[in-house]
Scaffold this motif. Structure first.
Motif, PDB file in Angstrom:
ATOM      1  N   LEU A 228      16.547  44.719  -1.924  1.00 32.49           N
ATOM      2  CA  LEU A 228      15.926  43.855  -0.919  1.00 32.49           C
ATOM      3  C   LEU A 228      14.552  43.351  -1.324  1.00 32.49           C
ATOM      4  O   LEU A 228      14.189  42.203  -1.005  1.00 32.49           O
ATOM      5  N   PHE A 229      13.764  44.162  -2.034  1.00 32.01           N
ATOM      6  CA  PHE A 229      12.357  43.830  -2.209  1.00 32.01           C
ATOM      7  C   PHE A 229      11.889  43.719  -3.657  1.00 32.01           C
ATOM      8  O   PHE A 229      10.813  43.162  -3.897  1.00 32.01           O
ATOM      9  N   ALA A 230      12.625  44.253  -4.614  1.00 25.72           N
ATOM     10  CA  ALA A 230      12.168  44.195  -6.008  1.00 25.72           C
ATOM     11  C   ALA A 230      12.470  42.833  -6.619  1.00 25.72           C
ATOM     12  O   ALA A 230      13.306  42.070  -6.112  1.00 25.72           O
ATOM     13  N   HIS A 231      11.776  42.530  -7.722  1.00 23.06           N
ATOM     14  CA  HIS A 231      12.044  41.285  -8.438  1.00 23.06           C
ATOM     15  C   HIS A 231      13.452  41.300  -9.023  1.00 23.06           C
ATOM     16  O   HIS A 231      14.019  42.368  -9.303  1.00 23.06           O
ATOM     17  N   ALA A 232      13.998  40.125  -9.222  1.00 20.41           N
ATOM     18  CA  ALA A 232      15.399  40.004  -9.631  1.00 20.41           C
ATOM     19  C   ALA A 232      15.673  40.691 -10.965  1.00 20.41           C
ATOM     20  O   ALA A 232      16.689  41.370 -11.127  1.00 20.41           O
ATOM     21  N   ASN A 233      14.764  40.520 -11.945  1.00 20.58           N
ATOM     22  CA  ASN A 233      15.016  41.128 -13.253  1.00 20.58           C
ATOM     23  C   ASN A 233      14.917  42.654 -13.189  1.00 20.58           C
ATOM     24  O   ASN A 233      15.626  43.368 -13.893  1.00 20.58           O
ATOM     25  N   VAL A 234      14.034  43.154 -12.324  1.00 25.94           N
ATOM     26  CA  VAL A 234      13.918  44.603 -12.139  1.00 25.94           C
ATOM     27  C   VAL A 234      15.191  45.150 -11.483  1.00 25.94           C
ATOM     28  O   VAL A 234      15.752  46.167 -11.910  1.00 25.94           O
ATOM     29  N   ALA A 235      15.647  44.472 -10.433  1.00 25.98           N
ATOM     30  CA  ALA A 235      16.862  44.900  -9.747  1.00 25.98           C
ATOM     31  C   ALA A 235      18.061  44.854 -10.691  1.00 25.98           C
ATOM     32  O   ALA A 235      18.924  45.739 -10.659  1.00 25.98           O
ATOM     33  N   HIS A 236      18.107  43.831 -11.546  1.00 29.80           N
ATOM     34  CA  HIS A 236      19.226  43.718 -12.495  1.00 29.80           C
ATOM     35  C   HIS A 236      19.259  44.916 -13.440  1.00 29.80           C
ATOM     36  O   HIS A 236      20.340  45.450 -13.749  1.00 29.80           O
ATOM     37  N   ASP A 237      18.098  45.358 -13.893  1.00 29.16           N
ATOM     38  CA  ASP A 237      18.042  46.506 -14.806  1.00 29.16           C
ATOM     39  C   ASP A 237      18.472  47.789 -14.103  1.00 29.16           C
ATOM     40  O   ASP A 237      19.165  48.626 -14.682  1.00 29.16           O
ATOM     41  N   ILE A 238      18.079  47.965 -12.853  1.00 30.73           N
ATOM     42  CA  ILE A 238      18.400  49.192 -12.124  1.00 30.73           C
ATOM     43  C   ILE A 238      19.859  49.211 -11.681  1.00 30.73           C
ATOM     44  O   ILE A 238      20.497  50.277 -11.642  1.00 30.73           O
ATOM     45  N   PHE A 239      20.417  48.030 -11.388  1.00 28.66           N
ATOM     46  CA  PHE A 239      21.792  47.956 -10.920  1.00 28.66           C
ATOM     47  C   PHE A 239      22.807  47.854 -12.056  1.00 28.66           C
ATOM     48  O   PHE A 239      23.968  47.519 -11.803  1.00 28.66           O
ATOM     49  N   GLU A 240      22.388  48.137 -13.276  1.00 26.42           N
ATOM     50  CA  GLU A 240      23.364  48.191 -14.362  1.00 26.42           C
ATOM     51  C   GLU A 240      24.391  49.285 -14.076  1.00 26.42           C
ATOM     52  O   GLU A 240      24.037  50.394 -13.653  1.00 26.42           O
ATOM     53  N   VAL A 241      25.651  48.966 -14.309  1.00 25.19           N
ATOM     54  CA  VAL A 241      26.732  49.901 -13.979  1.00 25.19           C
ATOM     55  C   VAL A 241      26.572  51.256 -14.682  1.00 25.19           C
ATOM     56  O   VAL A 241      26.733  52.307 -14.045  1.00 25.19           O
ATOM     57  N   PRO A 242      26.253  51.294 -15.993  1.00 21.25           N
ATOM     58  CA  PRO A 242      26.094  52.616 -16.628  1.00 21.25           C
ATOM     59  C   PRO A 242      25.003  53.477 -15.988  1.00 21.25           C
ATOM     60  O   PRO A 242      25.164  54.699 -15.882  1.00 21.25           O
ATOM     61  N   ARG A 243      23.908  52.842 -15.546  1.00 20.89           N
ATOM     62  CA  ARG A 243      22.843  53.618 -14.894  1.00 20.89           C
ATOM     63  C   ARG A 243      23.336  54.219 -13.579  1.00 20.89           C
ATOM     64  O   ARG A 243      23.047  55.378 -13.253  1.00 20.89           O
ATOM     65  N   ILE A 244      24.068  53.431 -12.805  1.00 21.48           N
ATOM     66  CA  ILE A 244      24.572  53.919 -11.522  1.00 21.48           C
ATOM     67  C   ILE A 244      25.606  55.016 -11.736  1.00 21.48           C
ATOM     68  O   ILE A 244      25.598  56.049 -11.051  1.00 21.48           O
ATOM     69  N   VAL A 245      26.507  54.808 -12.710  1.00 19.10           N
ATOM     70  CA  VAL A 245      27.518  55.829 -13.008  1.00 19.10           C
ATOM     71  C   VAL A 245      26.841  57.126 -13.443  1.00 19.10           C
ATOM     72  O   VAL A 245      27.223  58.224 -13.002  1.00 19.10           O
ATOM     73  N   ALA A 246      25.832  57.010 -14.299  1.00 14.93           N
ATOM     74  CA  ALA A 246      25.127  58.201 -14.764  1.00 14.93           C
ATOM     75  C   ALA A 246      24.465  58.930 -13.598  1.00 14.93           C
ATOM     76  O   ALA A 246      24.537  60.167 -13.499  1.00 14.93           O
ATOM     77  N   GLN A 247      23.834  58.185 -12.694  1.00 15.25           N
ATOM     78  CA  GLN A 247      23.147  58.815 -11.558  1.00 15.25           C
ATOM     79  C   GLN A 247      24.153  59.523 -10.650  1.00 15.25           C
ATOM     80  O   GLN A 247      23.929  60.662 -10.216  1.00 15.25           O
ATOM     81  N   LEU A 248      25.252  58.847 -10.356  1.00 12.65           N
ATOM     82  CA  LEU A 248      26.257  59.440  -9.468  1.00 12.65           C
ATOM     83  C   LEU A 248      26.934  60.650 -10.109  1.00 12.65           C
ATOM     84  O   LEU A 248      27.283  61.611  -9.415  1.00 12.65           O
ATOM     85  N   LEU A 249      27.117  60.596 -11.419  1.00 15.10           N
ATOM     86  CA  LEU A 249      27.805  61.680 -12.121  1.00 15.10           C
ATOM     87  C   LEU A 249      26.893  62.873 -12.376  1.00 15.10           C
ATOM     88  O   LEU A 249      27.296  64.036 -12.215  1.00 15.10           O
ATOM     89  N   PHE A 250      25.651  62.594 -12.760  1.00 16.83           N
ATOM     90  CA  PHE A 250      24.740  63.689 -13.112  1.00 16.83           C
ATOM     91  C   PHE A 250      24.231  64.433 -11.890  1.00 16.83           C
ATOM     92  O   PHE A 250      23.872  65.614 -11.991  1.00 16.83           O
ATOM     93  N   THR A 251      24.165  63.781 -10.744  1.00 18.19           N
ATOM     94  CA  THR A 251      23.583  64.395  -9.550  1.00 18.19           C
ATOM     95  C   THR A 251      24.285  65.702  -9.161  1.00 18.19           C
ATOM     96  O   THR A 251      23.628  66.746  -9.023  1.00 18.19           O
ATOM     97  N   PRO A 252      25.608  65.737  -8.969  1.00 18.58           N
ATOM     98  CA  PRO A 252      26.237  67.015  -8.605  1.00 18.58           C
ATOM     99  C   PRO A 252      26.193  68.041  -9.730  1.00 18.58           C
ATOM    100  O   PRO A 252      26.103  69.246  -9.466  1.00 18.58           O
ATOM    101  N   LEU A 253      26.232  67.578 -10.988  1.00 17.46           N
ATOM    102  CA  LEU A 253      26.229  68.519 -12.103  1.00 17.46           C
ATOM    103  C   LEU A 253      24.871  69.189 -12.258  1.00 17.46           C
ATOM    104  O   LEU A 253      24.791  70.389 -12.548  1.00 17.46           O
ATOM    105  N   LEU A 254      23.791  68.429 -12.071  1.00 20.75           N
ATOM    106  CA  LEU A 254      22.454  69.021 -12.098  1.00 20.75           C
ATOM    107  C   LEU A 254      22.272  69.989 -10.933  1.00 20.75           C
ATOM    108  O   LEU A 254      21.653  71.048 -11.082  1.00 20.75           O
ATOM    109  N   ALA A 255      22.806  69.615  -9.771  1.00 22.73           N
ATOM    110  CA  ALA A 255      22.690  70.495  -8.609  1.00 22.73           C
ATOM    111  C   ALA A 255      23.413  71.813  -8.838  1.00 22.73           C
ATOM    112  O   ALA A 255      22.906  72.888  -8.484  1.00 22.73           O
TER     113      ALA A 255
END
Length: 266
Positions: free
Chosen positions: A155-182
């Motif tokens: 909603l609020f970040a610049h487009a190029n910043v949002a594009h970098d954060i919304f990369e599919v590998p980054r999201i997959v890594a975050q979703l996958l690593f979260t339960p394993l780290l826990a």
């Protein structure tokens, strides 16, 4: 007929119990999970940890991302995005560690450990119940904070910043690593909790023990290892193996008799 019925009942083989067959009792595990969740609601320290610590770890990444200018160089952008994602990983790493460190030593200090361990519950059921009671709310909190972070970025970040954060590998890594780290944090904290004699010492040692796997996930966050879906899955499989070994080790070295009487079982 009455005599025949009695004789039939006497010779009929008894159904093996869960304890005899080595199977885990879902009823006992779920009962312990419910007990733990009720204890968490009554414990102000744990409730505050679950509510406040994730917010603190989310505020800094949001501020970092919002401060990035639209024309930020790619290298600076990747570095700051890596810092932001790493700080979000602290939620599943530290929050479960702080809560799970209370699992054994906290009950021992309150005098409620012996009544639980002297029930028919098996050590493996005790450990799984304790772990699930921490894992489920911690996972829910971590995913909620990550969802809020993504919504704020979109909603609020610049487009190029949002594009970098919304990369599919980054999201997959975050979703996958979260339960394993826990999971790693929980098993490490329970192991510490069974040996520590003070809750504060257990929390400090558990927090330190939860950090090593973050070094692996940081490789993806800082682009040291190119973040791809395949890399995320491979690292996730390695973390799952580590979590499984940790669970086996904690189960092998957990002795309820020593915790109750102070003496190691023969």
């Amino acid at each position: 007929m009455t005599k025949m019925t009695k004789m039939t009942n006497q010779v009929r083989p008894q159904q093996p119990t869960e304890r005899a067959t080595g199977r885990l009792s879902r009823t006992r595990i779920l009962a312990l999970v419910r007990k733990e969740l009720n204890d968490f609601r009554r414990n102000r320290l744990i409730a505050t940890t679950m509510a406040v610590m994730p917010l603190l770890f989310m505020i800094e990444p949001v501020i970092t991302v919002f401060k990035l200018p639209a024309n930020a160089p790619a290298s600076r952008l990747d570095a700051l995005v890596g810092v932001a994602t790493l700080e979000l990983m602290l939620i599943p790493a530290l929050v479960p560690a702080v809560v799970a460190s209370y699992a054994v030593v906290g009950e021992r200090e309150q005098g409620t450990l012996e009544p639980v361990l002297t029930t028919p519950i098996r050590p493996s059921e005790f450990l799984l119940g304790k772990a699930l009671a921490v894992f489920l709310p911690a996972l829910g909190v971590a995913y909620t904070m990550y969802g809020v972070f993504l919504a704020a970025v979109g909603l609020f970040a610049h487009a190029n910043v949002a594009h970098d954060i919304f990369e599919v590998p980054r999201i997959v890594a975050q979703l996958l690593f979260t339960p394993l780290l826990a999971l790693w944090s929980i098993w490490a904290a329970i192991a510490v909790s069974t040996r520590a004699g003070d809750v504060r010492v257990a929390q400090q040692l558990s927090s330190l023990a939860s950090l090593p796997p973050l070094a692996v996930t940081a490789l993806v966050g800082f682009d040291v290892v190119k973040p791809t879906t395949t890399v995320a899955v491979v690292i996730g499989a390695a973390l799952l193996l580590v979590d499984t070994v940790a669970w086996r080790l904690v189960s092998a070295f957990f002795h309820s008799e020593r915790l109750v009487t102070g003496a190691k079982p023969a």
